[in-house]
Design an enzyme around this catalytic site. Sequence first.
Site, mmCIF file in Angstrom:
data_model
loop_
_atom_site.group_PDB
_atom_site.id
_atom_site.type_symbol
_atom_site.label_atom_id
_atom_site.label_comp_id
_atom_site.label_asym_id
_atom_site.label_seq_id
_atom_site.Cartn_x
_atom_site.Cartn_y
_atom_site.Cartn_z
ATOM 1 N N TYR A 33 0.830 -1.199 0.000
ATOM 2 C CA TYR A 33 0.000 0.000 0.000
ATOM 3 C C TYR A 33 0.862 1.246 0.000
ATOM 4 O O TYR A 33 2.079 1.187 0.232
ATOM 5 C CB TYR A 33 -0.948 0.006 1.208
ATOM 6 C CG TYR A 33 -0.275 0.317 2.539
ATOM 7 C CD1 TYR A 33 0.529 -0.619 3.172
ATOM 8 C CD2 TYR A 33 -0.434 1.562 3.143
ATOM 9 C CE1 TYR A 33 1.151 -0.336 4.376
ATOM 10 C CE2 TYR A 33 0.179 1.856 4.351
ATOM 11 C CZ TYR A 33 0.974 0.907 4.968
ATOM 12 O OH TYR A 33 1.601 1.199 6.150
ATOM 13 N N LYS A 147 6.524 -1.927 1.950
ATOM 14 C CA LYS A 147 5.325 -1.326 2.555
ATOM 15 C C LYS A 147 4.153 -2.284 2.369
ATOM 16 O O LYS A 147 3.272 -2.073 1.534
ATOM 17 C CB LYS A 147 5.047 0.055 1.951
ATOM 18 C CG LYS A 147 4.122 0.906 2.826
ATOM 19 C CD LYS A 147 4.229 2.365 2.456
ATOM 20 C CE LYS A 147 3.213 3.233 3.180
ATOM 21 N NZ LYS A 147 3.348 3.263 4.631
ATOM 22 N N GLU A 180 12.147 2.373 14.148
ATOM 23 C CA GLU A 180 11.220 3.420 13.699
ATOM 24 C C GLU A 180 9.937 3.308 14.521
ATOM 25 O O GLU A 180 9.774 2.376 15.316
ATOM 26 C CB GLU A 180 10.917 3.273 12.203
ATOM 27 C CG GLU A 180 10.231 1.951 11.873
ATOM 28 C CD GLU A 180 9.935 1.768 10.386
ATOM 29 O OE1 GLU A 180 9.755 2.762 9.673
ATOM 30 O OE2 GLU A 180 9.850 0.596 9.961
ATOM 31 N N LEU A 205 11.012 1.240 7.117
ATOM 32 C CA LEU A 205 10.432 1.735 5.879
ATOM 33 C C LEU A 205 11.154 3.040 5.551
ATOM 34 O O LEU A 205 11.258 3.918 6.418
ATOM 35 C CB LEU A 205 8.937 2.006 6.044
ATOM 36 C CG LEU A 205 8.286 2.463 4.739
ATOM 37 C CD1 LEU A 205 8.061 1.274 3.819
ATOM 38 C CD2 LEU A 205 6.980 3.178 4.998
HETATM 39 N N1 PDD Z 1 2.862 5.183 7.419
HETATM 40 N N2 PDD Z 1 7.454 3.825 9.006
HETATM 41 C C1 PDD Z 1 6.335 3.089 8.923
HETATM 42 C C2 PDD Z 1 6.312 1.737 9.534
HETATM 43 C C3 PDD Z 1 5.212 3.608 8.256
HETATM 44 O O1 PDD Z 1 4.097 2.872 8.154
HETATM 45 C C4 PDD Z 1 5.268 4.913 7.688
HETATM 46 C C5 PDD Z 1 4.106 5.500 6.945
HETATM 47 C C6 PDD Z 1 6.467 5.638 7.821
HETATM 48 C C7 PDD Z 1 6.624 7.002 7.220
HETATM 49 O O2 PDD Z 1 6.658 6.919 5.808
HETATM 50 P P1 PDD Z 1 6.149 8.120 4.896
HETATM 51 O O3 PDD Z 1 6.969 9.306 5.283
HETATM 52 O O4 PDD Z 1 6.420 7.654 3.525
HETATM 53 O O5 PDD Z 1 4.698 8.312 5.193
HETATM 54 C C8 PDD Z 1 7.536 5.058 8.468
HETATM 55 C C9 PDD Z 1 1.711 5.534 6.647
HETATM 56 C C10 PDD Z 1 1.447 6.996 6.594
HETATM 57 C C11 PDD Z 1 0.518 4.721 7.129
HETATM 58 O O6 PDD Z 1 0.721 3.532 7.341
HETATM 59 O O7 PDD Z 1 -0.569 5.254 7.267
#
Ligand code: PDD
Length: 288
Positions: A33, A147, A180, A205
């Site tokens: 996703y 992801k 993270e 991620l």
């Molecule tokens: N989450 N780490 C994890 C485990 C994440 O699921 C996300 C993003 C991030 C930050 O990635 P980005 O800057 O590309 O949003 C780091 C999304 C927003 C979600 O699951 O809703």
Amino acid sequence: MSRVAYVNGRYELYGEAGVHIDDRGYQFADAVYEVIAVIGGRLLDEEPHLDRLERSLRELAIAMPMTREALKVVLRETIRQNRVRGGIVYIQISRGVAPRDHGFPKDTAPSLVVTARRIKGASAAAVNDGVGVITVPDIRWSRADIKSTSLLPNVLAKQTARDAKAFEAWQVDENGFVTEGSSTNAWIVTKDGELVTHPADRSILNGITRLGVLAAAKRQGLKIVERPFTVEDAKNAKEAFLSSTTSHVLAVVSIDGKAVGNGHPGETTMKLRQAYLANFGLAGGEFR
Ligand code: PDD
């Protein structure tokens, strides 16, 4: 206004939209996703998000269900039909529908779902005063760089944070390093002024916001070190913050109940938040 979801070639009423019970996303979390921010009707960092989507698909040998250009049309149409100016667009691609069997099915088309909704984003209090995090063991698989929708450990971590009245849970690996957050990347600014975040290996991620913050930090001439840091390092840091598509950059002012620095958002953090947003021509990070 009735909401609309795109499901495998059709725009359906959100309340009635669905995939088959044998969808592998539903049965095995065999799916990937993306979440892209929409601000002022514009998709933020659309290309890097689509690059990462294609990478996640490649790593799992799931085919892109349509060309990138066609997908971009679907994203815009879903945003338009849902009248989203400030919010998010969600893309999910699974390996498709097939009778339940662990091995990959043959000749099965991937499923594509796109939804869009308005969100408010972080509250003014979270932006101005910062947020608290707790720490939890990182119990995820060793491919957190993909992801995927297999988010059970992340779901449990986030709920642990909510139960503790914290904004986020920082996951800690078996060597004591913060990898993270459950849905955000983790950062500190050391007392020497170094900006530190976990390297983008298989245990995190590689956030698109993370990449934007690194670029902003470079422009500001900050000393950037991509290395793992411990919970102790974080508690003793001058500043800490988190980053994600829906939070942008938020100061972390406490870890496991212990104040970071003076317990207020740090200067470097707030400058980075500003610089990250300024790159999109935005003064504030409100979703509108
Ligand atoms: N989450 N780490 C994890 C485990 C994440 O699921 C996300 C993003 C991030 C930050 O990635 P980005 O800057 O590309 O949003 C780091 C999304 C927003 C979600 O699951 O809703």
